[in-house]
Design an enzyme around this catalytic site. Structure first.
Site, PDB file in Angstrom:
ATOM      1  N   TRP A   1      30.610 -19.866   7.058  1.00 11.96           N
ATOM      2  CA  TRP A   1      31.884 -19.308   6.794  1.00 11.96           C
ATOM      3  C   TRP A   1      32.860 -19.791   7.887  1.00 11.96           C
ATOM      4  O   TRP A   1      32.437 -20.782   8.616  1.00 11.96           O
ATOM      5  CB  TRP A   1      31.625 -17.772   7.271  1.00 11.96           C
ATOM      6  CG  TRP A   1      30.997 -17.393   8.572  1.00 11.96           C
ATOM      7  CD1 TRP A   1      30.341 -18.213   9.478  1.00 11.96           C
ATOM      8  CD2 TRP A   1      30.907 -16.073   9.252  1.00 11.96           C
ATOM      9  NE1 TRP A   1      29.692 -17.231  10.284  1.00 11.96           N
ATOM     10  CE2 TRP A   1      30.257 -16.039  10.483  1.00 11.96           C
ATOM     11  CE3 TRP A   1      31.622 -14.855   8.684  1.00 11.96           C
ATOM     12  CZ2 TRP A   1      30.019 -15.125  10.940  1.00 11.96           C
ATOM     13  CZ3 TRP A   1      31.370 -13.761   9.715  1.00 11.96           C
ATOM     14  CH2 TRP A   1      30.689 -13.641  10.779  1.00 11.96           C
ATOM     15  N   ASN A   2      34.162 -19.690   7.684  1.00 16.16           N
ATOM     16  CA  ASN A   2      35.284 -20.578   8.196  1.00 16.16           C
ATOM     17  C   ASN A   2      36.369 -19.200   9.014  1.00 16.16           C
ATOM     18  O   ASN A   2      36.607 -18.147   8.309  1.00 16.16           O
ATOM     19  CB  ASN A   2      36.185 -21.275   7.301  1.00 16.16           C
ATOM     20  CG  ASN A   2      35.190 -22.299   6.589  1.00 16.16           C
ATOM     21  OD1 ASN A   2      34.595 -22.898   7.126  1.00 16.16           O
ATOM     22  ND2 ASN A   2      35.289 -22.349   5.483  1.00 16.16           N
TER      23      ASN A   2
ATOM     24  N   HIS B   1      51.877 -17.978  -3.554  1.00 14.88           N
ATOM     25  CA  HIS B   1      51.908 -16.461  -2.770  1.00 14.88           C
ATOM     26  C   HIS B   1      52.792 -15.506  -3.386  1.00 14.88           C
ATOM     27  O   HIS B   1      53.706 -15.828  -4.015  1.00 14.88           O
ATOM     28  CB  HIS B   1      52.345 -17.047  -1.285  1.00 14.88           C
ATOM     29  CG  HIS B   1      53.551 -17.646  -1.082  1.00 14.88           C
ATOM     30  ND1 HIS B   1      53.853 -18.933  -1.134  1.00 14.88           N
ATOM     31  CD2 HIS B   1      54.874 -16.623  -0.833  1.00 14.88           C
ATOM     32  CE1 HIS B   1      55.431 -18.880  -0.820  1.00 14.88           C
ATOM     33  NE2 HIS B   1      55.910 -17.763  -0.594  1.00 14.88           N
TER      34      HIS B   1
ATOM     35  N   HIS C   1      59.965  -9.318   3.360  1.00 14.64           N
ATOM     36  CA  HIS C   1      60.334 -10.351   3.765  1.00 14.64           C
ATOM     37  C   HIS C   1      61.736 -10.899   3.888  1.00 14.64           C
ATOM     38  O   HIS C   1      62.026 -11.563   4.821  1.00 14.64           O
ATOM     39  CB  HIS C   1      59.773 -11.569   2.751  1.00 14.64           C
ATOM     40  CG  HIS C   1      60.075 -12.820   2.781  1.00 14.64           C
ATOM     41  ND1 HIS C   1      59.768 -13.548   3.938  1.00 14.64           N
ATOM     42  CD2 HIS C   1      60.339 -13.921   2.018  1.00 14.64           C
ATOM     43  CE1 HIS C   1      59.885 -14.771   3.899  1.00 14.64           C
ATOM     44  NE2 HIS C   1      60.476 -15.289   2.566  1.00 14.64           N
TER      45      HIS C   1
HETATM   46  C1  23J Z   1      61.782 -18.159   4.455  1.00 11.38           C
HETATM   47  C2  23J Z   1      63.241 -18.300   4.668  1.00 11.38           C
HETATM   48  C3  23J Z   1      63.572 -19.034   3.365  1.00 11.38           C
HETATM   49  C4  23J Z   1      62.568 -19.362   2.329  1.00 11.38           C
HETATM   50  C5  23J Z   1      61.491 -18.753   2.346  1.00 11.38           C
HETATM   51  C6  23J Z   1      61.133 -18.248   3.527  1.00 11.38           C
HETATM   52  C7  23J Z   1      60.635 -18.848   1.345  1.00 11.38           C
HETATM   53  O1  23J Z   1      60.589 -19.617   0.194  1.00 11.38           O
HETATM   54  C8  23J Z   1      59.419 -17.989   0.908  1.00 11.38           C
HETATM   55  O2  23J Z   1      58.319 -18.636   1.012  1.00 11.38           O
HETATM   56  O3  23J Z   1      59.714 -16.953   0.909  1.00 11.38           O
HETATM   57  S1  23J Z   1      63.280 -19.940   0.778  1.00 11.38           S
HETATM   58 MN    MN Z   2      57.596 -16.357   0.334  1.00  6.14          MN
END
Ligand code: 23J
Ligand code: MN
Length: 259
Positions: A63-64, A75, A81
């Site tokens: 395992w890791n 993703h 976000h």
């Molecule tokens: C953080 C800032 C800008 C971007 C991103 C993340 C992503 O593309 C992301 O993976 O959500 S453009």
């Molecule tokens: Mn992203």
């Protein structure tokens, strides 16, 4: 009580009349990650540390330990976000309703345009042209932007240059149209992120993230095999890890495709 449609799905899968297409790229230490402008903090690529591998550390098991940025490889982007989505309800990987992890796919093929212009941006006009051929984008569907970008290897994938990366994405007006007028689940792309490479310089910066996440919509990045999907008729299954307060996570994205 058995569901007729679920037993029929199993029959169709077993008979090869419905296929599973893997939309996921391999997750490895060399999987490309986004390079933000240098004034910003950067995400980490995957690192893998062996805990034990049939050795003194664990004679019977392998395992890791992993270290990985949430936004690595194929993703899922959750609404939290982005600043625009930070106060929305159910905006994190652990609170999004699981019903959102299954939905129909509309695949818009712009690979011809992107071959001529790596900075190609999808417009509402181009979406309407697609709808003329394939019908109106249904509510709560994934809009997948087929660009051919996942076939790029090495440095050509990020396509970094002194003035920033060059890769395709969405006009702000297209993101607004999809989020507000079509009420999609979100957008999925073959590129490293759901905004165009040059989008740090757009107004607002990263307009697709800003618009989609502000509307409670999701993102899927670094998809592949979109060329194996029909324009309509496939179903996407993509779920992030249930990270508490997570902004996203690597995921296994699959499509059910009629054969
Ligand atoms: C953080 C800032 C800008 C971007 C991103 C993340 C992503 O593309 C992301 O993976 O959500 S453009
Ligand atoms: Mn992203």
């Amino acid at each position: 009580m058995a569901s007729q449609s679920l037993s029929m799905l199993l029959t169709e899968l077993a008979g090869g009349r419905v296929r599973i297409v893997d939309l996921t790229v391999p997750l490895a230490p060399d999987t490309p990650i986004i390079h933000l402008p240098p004034q910003f903090a950067q995400s980490h690529p995957l690192t893998v540390e062996v805990i034990s591998k049939f050795d003194a550390q664990g004679p019977g098991w392998y395992w890791n330990n992993l270290e990985v940025g949430e936004h690595t490889g194929t993703h899922f982007d959750a609404p939290i976000h982005w600043a625009t989505g930070k106060d929305l309800p159910n905006n994190t990987t652990d609170t999004i309703a699981p019903e959102k992890f299954v939905g129909p796919a509309c695949v818009i093929d712009v690979s011809g345009e992107v071959a001529k212009n790596p900075d190609f941006l999808l417009t509402p006009e181009r979406i309407l042209a697609w709808e003329k051929d394939h019908g109106k984008i249904p509510r709560q569907s994934w809009v997948l932007l087929r660009t051919g970008w996942s076939e790029r290897r090495g440095d050509a994938y990020l396509n970094d240059s002194p003035d920033g990366p060059h890769s395709p994405g969405f006009h702000k007006s297209a993101s607004e149209f999809l989020a507000r007028d079509r009420d999609v689940l979100g957008v999925g792309v073959e590129t490293v992120g759901t905004d165009a490479g040059q989008a740090a310089k757009f107004d607002p910066p990263f307009p697709n993230h800003s618009t989609m996440h502000g509307a409670g919509k999701f993102g899927l990045a670094s998809l592949c095999n979109l060329d194996q999907l029909p324009p309509i008729g496939a179903i996407v299954i993509a779920a992030p890890l249930k990270i508490v307060n997570g902004s996203g996570s690597p995921c296994r994205a699959l499509a059910l495709v009629p054969n």
